[in-house]
Design a protein around this motif. Structure first.
Motif, PDB file in Angstrom:
ATOM      1  N   MET A 213       0.839  -1.204   0.000  1.00 45.06           N
ATOM      2  CA  MET A 213       0.000   0.000   0.000  1.00 45.06           C
ATOM      3  C   MET A 213       0.877   1.258   0.000  1.00 45.06           C
ATOM      4  SD  MET A 213      -2.965  -1.199  -0.213  1.00 45.06           S
ATOM      5  CE  MET A 213      -3.756  -2.800   0.018  1.00 45.06           C
ATOM      6  N   ARG A 214       0.283   2.370  -0.425  1.00 48.49           N
ATOM      7  CA  ARG A 214       1.032   3.628  -0.456  1.00 48.49           C
ATOM      8  C   ARG A 214       1.197   4.162   0.969  1.00 48.49           C
ATOM      9  NH1 ARG A 214      -3.382   6.437  -4.181  1.00 48.49           N
ATOM     10  NH2 ARG A 214      -4.524   5.736  -2.346  1.00 48.49           N
ATOM     11  N   ASP A 217      -1.875   5.623   2.559  1.00 48.20           N
ATOM     12  CA  ASP A 217      -3.006   4.744   2.861  1.00 48.20           C
ATOM     13  C   ASP A 217      -2.906   4.263   4.311  1.00 48.20           C
ATOM     14  OD1 ASP A 217      -3.615   4.960   0.163  1.00 48.20           O
ATOM     15  OD2 ASP A 217      -2.542   3.128  -0.366  1.00 48.20           O
ATOM     16  N   LEU A 231      -8.045   4.586   1.340  1.00 45.17           N
ATOM     17  CA  LEU A 231      -7.281   5.059   0.179  1.00 45.17           C
ATOM     18  C   LEU A 231      -7.649   6.502  -0.148  1.00 45.17           C
ATOM     19  CD1 LEU A 231      -8.230   1.745  -1.253  1.00 45.17           C
ATOM     20  CD2 LEU A 231      -5.838   2.377  -1.401  1.00 45.17           C
ATOM     21  N   SER A 234      -8.626   8.629  -3.961  1.00 45.68           N
ATOM     22  CA  SER A 234      -8.823   7.525  -4.914  1.00 45.68           C
ATOM     23  C   SER A 234     -10.316   7.245  -5.050  1.00 45.68           C
ATOM     24  CB  SER A 234      -8.142   6.243  -4.415  1.00 45.68           C
ATOM     25  OG  SER A 234      -6.808   6.506  -4.076  1.00 45.68           O
ATOM     26  N   GLN A 238     -10.488   3.483  -9.135  1.00 50.09           N
ATOM     27  CA  GLN A 238      -9.027   3.468  -8.934  1.00 50.09           C
ATOM     28  C   GLN A 238      -8.666   2.487  -7.814  1.00 50.09           C
ATOM     29  OE1 GLN A 238      -8.826   7.680  -8.213  1.00 50.09           O
ATOM     30  NE2 GLN A 238      -7.707   8.068 -10.115  1.00 50.09           N
ATOM     31  N   SER A 239      -9.463   2.481  -6.753  1.00 45.00           N
ATOM     32  CA  SER A 239      -9.179   1.586  -5.625  1.00 45.00           C
ATOM     33  C   SER A 239      -9.387   0.130  -6.020  1.00 45.00           C
ATOM     34  CB  SER A 239     -10.076   1.920  -4.434  1.00 45.00           C
ATOM     35  OG  SER A 239      -9.860   3.254  -4.080  1.00 45.00           O
ATOM     36  N   ILE A 242      -6.334  -0.956  -7.689  1.00 40.22           N
ATOM     37  CA  ILE A 242      -5.274  -1.234  -6.695  1.00 40.22           C
ATOM     38  C   ILE A 242      -5.565  -2.587  -6.028  1.00 40.22           C
ATOM     39  CG2 ILE A 242      -4.252  -0.481  -4.495  1.00 40.22           C
ATOM     40  CD1 ILE A 242      -4.890   2.437  -5.373  1.00 40.22           C
ATOM     41  N   ARG A 245      -4.636  -5.469  -8.264  1.00 38.88           N
ATOM     42  CA  ARG A 245      -3.185  -5.711  -8.282  1.00 38.88           C
ATOM     43  C   ARG A 245      -2.747  -6.374  -6.971  1.00 38.88           C
ATOM     44  NH1 ARG A 245      -2.781  -0.570 -10.327  1.00 38.88           N
ATOM     45  NH2 ARG A 245      -1.792   0.267  -8.456  1.00 38.88           N
TER      46      ARG A 245
END
Ligand SMILES: Nc1nc2c(ncn2[C@@H]2O[C@H](COP(=O)(O)OP(=O)(O)OP(=O)(O)O)[C@@H](O)[C@H]2O)c(=O)[nH]1
Length: 318
Positions: A213-214, A217, A231, A234, A238-239, A242, A245
């Motif tokens: 995670m970023r 986050d 998030l 986002s 977009q979430s 993520i 992925r």
């Protein structure tokens, strides 16, 4: 015995060389002393020396003691240093001015060296106790916010962060999303390898998720094998990308909770975006949970975005 390196240090700010030497001699057996012979030099030395206490003479050419005191209190990383004011002006006004300016003590000249030593000792003892208390508070705060097994944020702290993030997102008119992640068939990991191995899987998985995670986050463990991630900035789409992925990477993990053990797992995820009507976190979390249940029902190892029926189910449950 205290070694020279963990001795507390004192900055003596005194323009009279002889007084400074006498003061340093008085304290040298217990403390490391530094000397500044002007207010300007004191300000230049403070950051480098980082003293535990300052003995500050009031009357000096250039920056005087009161100005130095004001400057120190203005600096966020210096403001907590205890300052003992020393002055030949032993009027009540001088004492009040020094104490109101933030000095912890006031010693009029001429002073008895034994009194100065006792006061320095007292304030440094207080400082040690305050620092120990601050460290204990920081530990308690960390414990109250984190999950002891995985060191991720716990559910309570996640709520606090989410409420603040939601208010922030509203103010900036930015999207904010919430992802829930649940390890599939986790019970069977416990059943096959034992509870201790299950714990180690949770720890290893959490470390992986945190790395994935970023930094902005907020990832939390909100249940046994259930995690939530906030998030910022986002949208749901977009979430979901993520989450997809993440799901893919999680399925490629080789977890080694004990020597010789190599465990693979999959996760299911539910994603939702915070909406205007969401007051607090519960509704968004329920929507994400509904989407997660759908991911479980529809075969696991997949991501689902909350849609209308999840919102209705969340409304019904709330
Ligand atoms: N080792 C370990 N197991 C835990 C912990 N907390 C919860 N569990 C276990 O996690 C398992 C969750 O089981 P279920 O709720 O049936 O879910 P699941 O087996 O993951 O199945 P699905 O979620 O439906 O894919 C239970 O066996 C709990 O005992 C923990 O801290 N450590």
């Amino acid at each position: 015995m205290t070694s020279a390196t963990d001795r507390q240090s004192i900055l003596i700010v005194e323009d009279d060389q002889l007084s400074a030497v006498l003061m340093a001699t008085l304290l040298a057996d217990l403390y490391t002393t530094h000397h500044a012979n002007s207010g300007e030099q004191a300000m230049a030395m403070l950051g480098e020396v980082q003293p535990d206490l300052v003995l500050l003479d009031a009357m000096m050419p250039g920056l005087d003691g009161y100005q130095v005191l004001k400057e120190i209190k203005r600096h966020e990383n210096l403001a907590d240093i205890p300052i003992i004011f020393i002055t030949g002006d032993n009027s009540l006004d001088a004492e009040i001015r020094a104490l109101e300016g933030g000095a912890v003590d006031f010693v009029p000249k001429p002073y008895d060296p034994k009194v100065v030593r006792a006061r320095v000792h007292l304030h440094l003892e207080l400082l040690s106790k305050t620092r120990a208390l601050q460290a204990a508070n920081a530990t308690l705060l960390h414990l109250s916010r984190s999950d002891p097994l995985t060191e991720l944020a716990n559910r309570r702290h996640f709520y606090e962060v989410a409420i603040a993030a939601h208010a922030d997102a509203r103010e900036k008119a930015q999207p904010l999303s919430l992802m829930v992640i649940d390890i599939d068939h986790f019970k069977s990991i416990n059943d096959h390898y034992g509870h201790a191995a299950g714990d180690a899987v949770l720890t290893e998985f959490s470390a992986f998720a945190r790395k994935f995670m970023r930094s902005k986050d907020c990832l939390a463990r909100i249940g046994g094998e259930e995690f939530a991630c906030l998030l910022p900035d986002s949208s749901a789409e977009q979430s979901a990308a993520i989450a997809e992925r993440f799901r893919q990477s999680a399925s490629e993990l080789q977890l080694t909770p004990a020597t010789g053990l190599n465990i693979k797992l999959t996760v299911s995820c539910g994603v939702t975006e915070f909406q205007h009507g969401d007051n607090g976190v519960d509704r968004a979390l329920m929507r994400a949970d509904q989407a997660l249940y759908r991911a479980k029902r529809e075969g696991r190892n997949c991501v689902r975005i909350a849609h209308q029926s999840d919102s209705e189910a969340a409304e019904f449950l709330s």
